[in-house]
Motif scaffolding. Sequence first.
Motif, PDB file in Angstrom:
ATOM      1  N   CYS A   5       0.842  -1.192   0.000  1.00 51.15           N
ATOM      2  CA  CYS A   5       0.000   0.000   0.000  1.00 51.15           C
ATOM      3  C   CYS A   5       0.872   1.235   0.000  1.00 51.15           C
ATOM      4  O   CYS A   5       2.015   1.202   0.447  1.00 51.15           O
ATOM      5  CB  CYS A   5      -0.861   0.048   1.255  1.00 51.15           C
ATOM      6  SG  CYS A   5      -1.968  -1.317   1.480  1.00 51.15           S
ATOM      7  N   ASP A  45     -12.666   6.228   5.953  1.00 42.04           N
ATOM      8  CA  ASP A  45     -11.913   5.431   4.985  1.00 42.04           C
ATOM      9  C   ASP A  45     -10.404   5.403   5.256  1.00 42.04           C
ATOM     10  O   ASP A  45      -9.619   5.035   4.410  1.00 42.04           O
ATOM     11  CB  ASP A  45     -12.169   5.942   3.559  1.00 42.04           C
ATOM     12  CG  ASP A  45     -11.714   7.379   3.347  1.00 42.04           C
ATOM     13  OD1 ASP A  45     -11.392   8.070   4.343  1.00 42.04           O
ATOM     14  OD2 ASP A  45     -11.681   7.820   2.184  1.00 42.04           O
ATOM     15  N   ARG A  89      -8.376   2.279   4.526  1.00 47.34           N
ATOM     16  CA  ARG A  89      -8.980   1.180   5.277  1.00 47.34           C
ATOM     17  C   ARG A  89     -10.079   0.538   4.445  1.00 47.34           C
ATOM     18  O   ARG A  89     -10.866   1.224   3.814  1.00 47.34           O
ATOM     19  CB  ARG A  89      -9.521   1.778   6.558  1.00 47.34           C
ATOM     20  CG  ARG A  89     -10.271   0.949   7.476  1.00 47.34           C
ATOM     21  CD  ARG A  89     -10.447   1.742   8.762  1.00 47.34           C
ATOM     22  NE  ARG A  89     -11.748   2.346   8.831  1.00 47.34           N
ATOM     23  CZ  ARG A  89     -12.786   1.776   9.439  1.00 47.34           C
ATOM     24  NH1 ARG A  89     -12.672   0.624  10.013  1.00 47.34           N
ATOM     25  NH2 ARG A  89     -13.937   2.395   9.460  1.00 47.34           N
ATOM     26  N   THR A  90     -10.092  -0.783   4.465  1.00 43.76           N
ATOM     27  CA  THR A  90     -11.157  -1.543   3.799  1.00 43.76           C
ATOM     28  C   THR A  90     -11.699  -2.553   4.780  1.00 43.76           C
ATOM     29  O   THR A  90     -11.059  -3.564   5.047  1.00 43.76           O
ATOM     30  CB  THR A  90     -10.630  -2.282   2.549  1.00 43.76           C
ATOM     31  OG1 THR A  90      -9.610  -3.184   2.955  1.00 43.76           O
ATOM     32  CG2 THR A  90     -10.086  -1.323   1.519  1.00 43.76           C
ATOM     33  N   GLY A  91     -12.818  -2.262   5.371  1.00 42.83           N
ATOM     34  CA  GLY A  91     -13.423  -3.182   6.322  1.00 42.83           C
ATOM     35  C   GLY A  91     -12.580  -3.356   7.563  1.00 42.83           C
ATOM     36  O   GLY A  91     -11.590  -2.670   7.767  1.00 42.83           O
ATOM     37  N   GLY A  94      -8.595  -4.224   7.231  1.00 41.47           N
ATOM     38  CA  GLY A  94      -8.073  -4.214   5.874  1.00 41.47           C
ATOM     39  C   GLY A  94      -7.276  -2.966   5.580  1.00 41.47           C
ATOM     40  O   GLY A  94      -7.647  -1.873   5.980  1.00 41.47           O
ATOM     41  N   ALA A  96      -5.330  -0.339   2.790  1.00 40.98           N
ATOM     42  CA  ALA A  96      -5.424   0.176   1.421  1.00 40.98           C
ATOM     43  C   ALA A  96      -4.525   1.401   1.320  1.00 40.98           C
ATOM     44  O   ALA A  96      -3.978   1.873   2.320  1.00 40.98           O
ATOM     45  CB  ALA A  96      -6.872   0.543   1.088  1.00 40.98           C
TER      46      ALA A  96
END
Length: 116
Positions: A5, A45, A89-91, A94, A96
Motif C-alpha cells: 500500500c 476510509d 482502510r477496507t473493512g 483491511g 489500502a
Amino acid sequence: MSTTCTALVIPVRLDEALRTVAIDATPDVLRELVGGHLESVSRGDWHVYLNAEGHSMNLPPNIRAAQLIHEAGLDLSDATRGTAVFLGRTGPGGEADVPEHLLRRAAEMFGSPLAA
C-alpha cells in the motif's frame, strides 16, 4: 499475508519532510515505522498508526499529524506522539492506499509537496 500500500508517513521532527512510501502493510513493517508497539485509530476510509507507548517513552508530540487528524474529524492531539503512518482502510483490519483527500489536505496544510 501482506498487502503493498501507499502510506503517508509524518515524522515527528519538523525538519523532516512528509513522505509517501510503498510499504508491505504488515505489523512488523508498521512497528518499525512508528518505532514500537502499534496503536491504530480509524475514521471513515482511513486509519493512522501510532506508537502505543509514546507517552511512556517520552516521545515528542507530532504536531503535523495531530493537525491532520483534527482536520479529518478527530482530536487526538495528546495521543499523537512520534512518527505517524496513515493508510486507507477496507473493512475490519483491511489495509489500502492512503486516501487522496488526506494527501491533498496534508499538502495544503504543510505547504510543500510530499516527498516520494
